[in-house]
Design an enzyme around this catalytic site. Sequence first.
Site, PDB file in Angstrom:
ATOM      1  N   CYS A 104    -112.320  -7.110 -19.910  1.00  0.00           N
ATOM      2  CA  CYS A 104    -111.864  -7.318 -21.284  1.00  0.00           C
ATOM      3  C   CYS A 104    -111.255  -8.709 -21.347  1.00  0.00           C
ATOM      4  O   CYS A 104    -110.206  -8.965 -20.749  1.00  0.00           O
ATOM      5  CB  CYS A 104    -110.836  -6.267 -21.702  1.00  0.00           C
ATOM      6  SG  CYS A 104    -110.132  -6.594 -23.345  1.00  0.00           S
ATOM      7  N   MET A 319    -114.748  -9.752 -29.096  1.00  0.00           N
ATOM      8  CA  MET A 319    -114.287  -9.510 -27.734  1.00  0.00           C
ATOM      9  C   MET A 319    -114.204 -10.846 -27.000  1.00  0.00           C
ATOM     10  O   MET A 319    -115.068 -11.705 -27.177  1.00  0.00           O
ATOM     11  CB  MET A 319    -115.262  -8.589 -27.003  1.00  0.00           C
ATOM     12  CG  MET A 319    -115.526  -7.260 -27.725  1.00  0.00           C
ATOM     13  SD  MET A 319    -116.716  -7.388 -29.094  1.00  0.00           S
ATOM     14  CE  MET A 319    -118.259  -7.385 -28.181  1.00  0.00           C
TER      15      MET A 319
END
Length: 397
Positions: A104, A319
Site C-alpha cells: 500500500c 492508490m
Amino acid sequence: MSYPAQIKIPATYMRGGTSKGVFFRLQDLPESCQVPGEARDRLFMRVIGSPDPYAKHTDGMGGATSSTSKCVILSKSTQSNHDVDYLYGQVSIDSAFVDWSGNCGNLSTAAGAFAIHAGLVDPARIPTNGSCEVRIWQANIGKTIIAHVPISAGEVQESGDFELDGVTFPAAEIVLEFLDPADEGEGEGSASMFPTGNLVDQLDVPGVGTIAATMITAGIPTVFVRAEEIGYQGTELQEAINGDPAALARLESIRVAGALRMGLIKTPEEAAKRQHTPKVAFVAPAKDYQASSGKQIAANEIDLLVRALSMGKLHHAMMGTAAVAIGTAAAIPGTLVNEAAGGGARQSVRFGHPSGTLRVGAEAQLVDGQWTVTKAIMSRSARILMEGQVRVPAGSF
C-alpha cells in the site's frame, strides 16, 4: 454461560495518504500471530471486522472500503542498511481472507512516521529539527522505500500546510522515494516490468472483447486500458461506477484477463484470492471535470485522467502504488498512459483522479532493449488518529 475476556493488543490507528490502517509492532502481537499463517489472518480480520455480509465493519476498526480495511506490521529490519521491515495486509470486506500480494503506497507514508513513533529507528539518526530519512524494507514485494519524515523538537511533525486531494485537512509533507519499483519477478517468465514483453498488448476479455492494454509491474501490477474503449470519459466519480454492478463485473473481467496474461494467476478462479493485485485503471486525455469535493479541475492543470479500481470498487482518489505505476508508464513513450498524457519523454506527470490531482515523478531509461526505472517520487502526509490498545474477543484467532 461465561465467556473469556477480550484480549488487548497495543495498536495505533493511522492515516497515511488517502488510506487508514491499524498499525502493530511485530513484538506486540500475540505469539501465534508473530509468524505468517492462519492465526495472523484471523486476528487481522477480527480487528477490521471482516468478513461482514453487511459491508459496514460496524464491529471492527475497518471502514468498509478498500482504503480503510488495512493492517500493518512493523519491526526492526532484518535487512542491512534498512531501519524497519514493513508488512501490509489488505483485509477483504465480505470474504474471509487477507491479501498479502502487494504493497500500500499510501500507508508506506505512515510506515515511515510510525517507525519513529514506535521507537524502531535509532534515536541517534533522528535530528532535533529537520528531516529524518527512514529506510523501509517493503517485505510484501521485497523493495526499498525511503520516507523523508519531518521532525520538530525531536518528534514526528504531523501538522503542516501540505494539501493532498482526497484528504480533508492539510498536514506535514512526507516525501517518499520508491527505489527500483519495477517488480521483475512478477509473472511467470517475466524479464522486465512489462511481463508480456510489450508496451501495449491486445487483451481478449470475455464478455468485453479485444482491447488495448498496457500491463506493468512498477509499484504494483497494473492493467491500464483506454477509457473510451470501455465506454468511459475518464472523468467518472465513484457513484458512476460503484453503483453499476454490470460495470464492476466488466472491469473485474478485464482485471482477471490481465492477471492471466501477466502470469500472476494460472486460472480465473485464482483471482478471487488475489483481489489486491493486479489493479485495473482506465486513462484518457486531460479534460475539464468536477472532483468529488466540488472542486473544478481544468484540463490545463493536468496531463491526463486516470481512474483506478481497488478491491473491486473505483477508488475515491488514487492508490499510492498505482500512482507509481502511472508515473513510470507515463515516462515511457509508447504506453497507453504516455499516449494519454500526450506522448514524448517526461520525468513527471500530474494526473486527475476522482478527488483532484496528484503529481508523481519517475526516472525511466532503456537499457539493453529493456525499460528500467530507478525510482519514483511522490509527496503524501500521515498522522496518528488514535493509539492505545485494540480489543478482540478471545478465541477469535
